[in-house]
Design a protein around this motif. Structure first.
Motif, PDB file in Angstrom:
ATOM      1  N   LEU A  37      61.418  -0.398  30.581  1.00 19.36           N
ATOM      2  CA  LEU A  37      61.362   0.027  32.091  1.00 19.36           C
ATOM      3  C   LEU A  37      63.155   0.729  31.758  1.00 19.36           C
ATOM      4  O   LEU A  37      62.420   1.657  33.143  1.00 19.36           O
ATOM      5  N   LEU A  38      64.065   0.332  31.708  1.00 21.62           N
ATOM      6  CA  LEU A  38      64.899   0.960  32.111  1.00 21.62           C
ATOM      7  C   LEU A  38      65.266   2.299  31.550  1.00 21.62           C
ATOM      8  O   LEU A  38      65.589   3.662  31.435  1.00 21.62           O
ATOM      9  N   VAL A  39      64.808   2.252  29.751  1.00 27.80           N
ATOM     10  CA  VAL A  39      64.570   4.223  29.595  1.00 27.80           C
ATOM     11  C   VAL A  39      63.774   4.717  30.009  1.00 27.80           C
ATOM     12  O   VAL A  39      64.179   6.133  30.206  1.00 27.80           O
ATOM     13  N   GLN A  40      62.486   4.124  30.604  1.00 30.24           N
ATOM     14  CA  GLN A  40      61.232   4.956  31.069  1.00 30.24           C
ATOM     15  C   GLN A  40      62.159   5.511  32.592  1.00 30.24           C
ATOM     16  O   GLN A  40      62.115   7.095  32.310  1.00 30.24           O
ATOM     17  N   ARG A  41      63.453   4.729  32.795  1.00 31.50           N
ATOM     18  CA  ARG A  41      63.989   5.366  34.433  1.00 31.50           C
ATOM     19  C   ARG A  41      64.486   6.599  34.069  1.00 31.50           C
ATOM     20  O   ARG A  41      64.732   8.017  34.912  1.00 31.50           O
ATOM     21  N   GLU A  42      65.358   6.134  32.681  1.00 30.90           N
ATOM     22  CA  GLU A  42      66.473   7.308  32.031  1.00 30.90           C
ATOM     23  C   GLU A  42      65.379   8.152  32.164  1.00 30.90           C
ATOM     24  O   GLU A  42      66.101   9.184  32.252  1.00 30.90           O
ATOM     25  N   TRP A  43      64.236   8.358  31.558  1.00 25.20           N
ATOM     26  CA  TRP A  43      63.206   9.081  31.630  1.00 25.20           C
ATOM     27  C   TRP A  43      63.651  10.577  32.012  1.00 25.20           C
ATOM     28  O   TRP A  43      63.327  11.490  32.330  1.00 25.20           O
ATOM     29  N   GLU A  44      62.599   9.575  33.337  1.00 22.77           N
ATOM     30  CA  GLU A  44      62.546  10.460  34.353  1.00 22.77           C
ATOM     31  C   GLU A  44      63.367  11.403  34.782  1.00 22.77           C
ATOM     32  O   GLU A  44      63.659  11.982  35.216  1.00 22.77           O
ATOM     33  N   SER A  45      64.967  10.718  35.134  1.00 24.25           N
ATOM     34  CA  SER A  45      65.813  10.725  35.668  1.00 24.25           C
ATOM     35  C   SER A  45      66.574  12.206  35.132  1.00 24.25           C
ATOM     36  O   SER A  45      67.117  13.515  35.723  1.00 24.25           O
ATOM     37  N   GLN A  46      66.281  12.557  33.905  1.00 25.98           N
ATOM     38  CA  GLN A  46      66.524  13.459  32.798  1.00 25.98           C
ATOM     39  C   GLN A  46      65.835  14.562  33.336  1.00 25.98           C
ATOM     40  O   GLN A  46      66.129  15.384  33.695  1.00 25.98           O
ATOM     41  N   CYS A  47      64.229  14.440  33.070  1.00 24.64           N
ATOM     42  CA  CYS A  47      63.071  15.637  33.797  1.00 24.64           C
ATOM     43  C   CYS A  47      63.764  16.320  34.988  1.00 24.64           C
ATOM     44  O   CYS A  47      62.862  17.092  35.075  1.00 24.64           O
ATOM     45  N   GLU A  48      63.433  15.016  35.945  1.00 23.46           N
ATOM     46  CA  GLU A  48      64.000  15.111  37.242  1.00 23.46           C
ATOM     47  C   GLU A  48      65.030  16.403  37.349  1.00 23.46           C
ATOM     48  O   GLU A  48      65.841  17.496  38.298  1.00 23.46           O
ATOM     49  N   GLU A  49      66.064  15.858  36.425  1.00 24.49           N
ATOM     50  CA  GLU A  49      67.776  16.453  36.362  1.00 24.49           C
ATOM     51  C   GLU A  49      67.505  17.871  35.954  1.00 24.49           C
ATOM     52  O   GLU A  49      67.552  18.718  36.313  1.00 24.49           O
ATOM     53  N   SER A  50      66.530  18.230  34.635  1.00 23.87           N
ATOM     54  CA  SER A  50      66.367  19.452  34.164  1.00 23.87           C
ATOM     55  C   SER A  50      65.299  20.695  35.089  1.00 23.87           C
ATOM     56  O   SER A  50      65.568  21.669  34.532  1.00 23.87           O
ATOM     57  N   GLU A  51      64.244  19.154  35.949  1.00 23.37           N
ATOM     58  CA  GLU A  51      63.493  20.666  36.698  1.00 23.37           C
ATOM     59  C   GLU A  51      64.614  21.606  38.080  1.00 23.37           C
ATOM     60  O   GLU A  51      64.745  22.665  38.041  1.00 23.37           O
ATOM     61  N   ILE A  52      65.818  20.331  38.510  1.00 21.30           N
ATOM     62  CA  ILE A  52      66.172  20.898  39.480  1.00 21.30           C
ATOM     63  C   ILE A  52      67.682  22.107  38.991  1.00 21.30           C
ATOM     64  O   ILE A  52      67.469  22.802  38.906  1.00 21.30           O
ATOM     65  N   LYS A  53      68.454  21.800  37.333  1.00 20.69           N
ATOM     66  CA  LYS A  53      69.048  23.359  37.282  1.00 20.69           C
ATOM     67  C   LYS A  53      67.997  24.436  36.454  1.00 20.69           C
ATOM     68  O   LYS A  53      68.119  25.515  35.858  1.00 20.69           O
ATOM     69  N   ARG A  54      66.598  24.634  36.432  1.00 21.79           N
ATOM     70  CA  ARG A  54      65.836  25.545  36.092  1.00 21.79           C
ATOM     71  C   ARG A  54      65.886  27.058  37.256  1.00 21.79           C
ATOM     72  O   ARG A  54      65.549  26.032  38.212  1.00 21.79           O
ATOM     73  N   GLU A  55      65.928  27.463  36.265  1.00 20.31           N
ATOM     74  CA  GLU A  55      65.567  29.016  37.402  1.00 20.31           C
ATOM     75  C   GLU A  55      64.357  29.231  37.702  1.00 20.31           C
ATOM     76  O   GLU A  55      63.319  29.064  36.829  1.00 20.31           O
ATOM     77  N   PRO A  56      64.414  29.620  39.036  1.00 24.83           N
ATOM     78  CA  PRO A  56      62.672  30.748  39.247  1.00 24.83           C
ATOM     79  C   PRO A  56      62.174  30.778  37.869  1.00 24.83           C
ATOM     80  O   PRO A  56      60.825  31.525  38.660  1.00 24.83           O
ATOM     81  N   HIS A  57      62.423  32.068  37.608  1.00 23.82           N
ATOM     82  CA  HIS A  57      61.993  33.069  37.128  1.00 23.82           C
ATOM     83  C   HIS A  57      62.605  33.205  35.257  1.00 23.82           C
ATOM     84  O   HIS A  57      64.192  33.094  35.574  1.00 23.82           O
ATOM     85  N   GLY A  58      62.338  33.381  34.589  1.00 29.42           N
ATOM     86  CA  GLY A  58      62.490  32.985  32.744  1.00 29.42           C
ATOM     87  C   GLY A  58      63.698  34.669  32.883  1.00 29.42           C
ATOM     88  O   GLY A  58      63.675  35.240  33.509  1.00 29.42           O
ATOM     89  N   PRO A  59      63.541  34.804  31.542  1.00 28.49           N
ATOM     90  CA  PRO A  59      64.394  35.898  31.416  1.00 28.49           C
ATOM     91  C   PRO A  59      63.800  37.212  31.787  1.00 28.49           C
ATOM     92  O   PRO A  59      64.200  38.043  31.530  1.00 28.49           O
ATOM     93  N   ASN A  60      62.676  37.017  31.388  1.00 27.83           N
ATOM     94  CA  ASN A  60      61.900  38.358  31.480  1.00 27.83           C
ATOM     95  C   ASN A  60      61.137  38.761  32.743  1.00 27.83           C
ATOM     96  O   ASN A  60      60.789  39.734  33.193  1.00 27.83           O
TER      97      ASN A  60
END
Length: 140
Positions: A107-130
């Motif tokens: 569960l510790l690893v799962q929480r870290e995974w979810e945290s990492q997924c949430e962090e990557s969602e925040i950092k994504r830009e709304p539009h791709g390079p195209n």
């Protein structure tokens, strides 16, 4: 002849009583052996559970350090390492005696995974390079 048959009958009855006592003794010995075997199994189970608890405590210390180190990795390397930890610590991949003690580690690893997924969602830009509105990681 009659006295002889009484003696013979008494001897048969004695033999039957002796045979019954032998069967009773054999059954008692069998039960005692089963109790010893069961006590041995219970002791082995206790030893295995204690060994699993000790393993989990030691692995928790290692895992905590690993998770701290993973946070400093690039996103791709972090995902790979977290995925490897998920596979290593998944309860279904563990021996029976470790399954209950490995669950909190997983569960510790799962929480870290979810945290990492949430962090990557925040950092994504709304539009791709195209510029067409697709995420950069989505197929076109």
């Amino acid at each position: 002849a009659r006295g002889l048959s009484c003696v013979a009958r008494a001897e048969r009855e004695d033999a039957a009583r002796v045979a019954a006592k032998h069967r009773e003794l054999a059954e008692l010995q069998k039960l005692q052996e089963e109790e010893r075997v069961e006590a041995g199994r219970e002791q082995q189970l206790k030893v295995a559970q204690e060994a699993a608890r000790c393993w989990a405590q030691e692995r928790l210390l290692q895992l905590t350090a690993e998770l701290r180190g993973i946070r400093g990795l690039a996103a791709n390397n972090r995902r790979q390492r977290l995925r490897a930890l998920q596979l290593e610590l998944h309860p279904d991949k563990q021996p029976e005696d470790r399954r209950s003690v490995v669950q909190p580690l997983f569960l510790l690893v799962q929480r870290e995974w979810e945290s990492q997924c949430e962090e990557s969602e925040i950092k994504r830009e709304p539009h791709g390079p195209n510029g067409d509105g697709h995420w950069t990681s989505q197929p076109h």
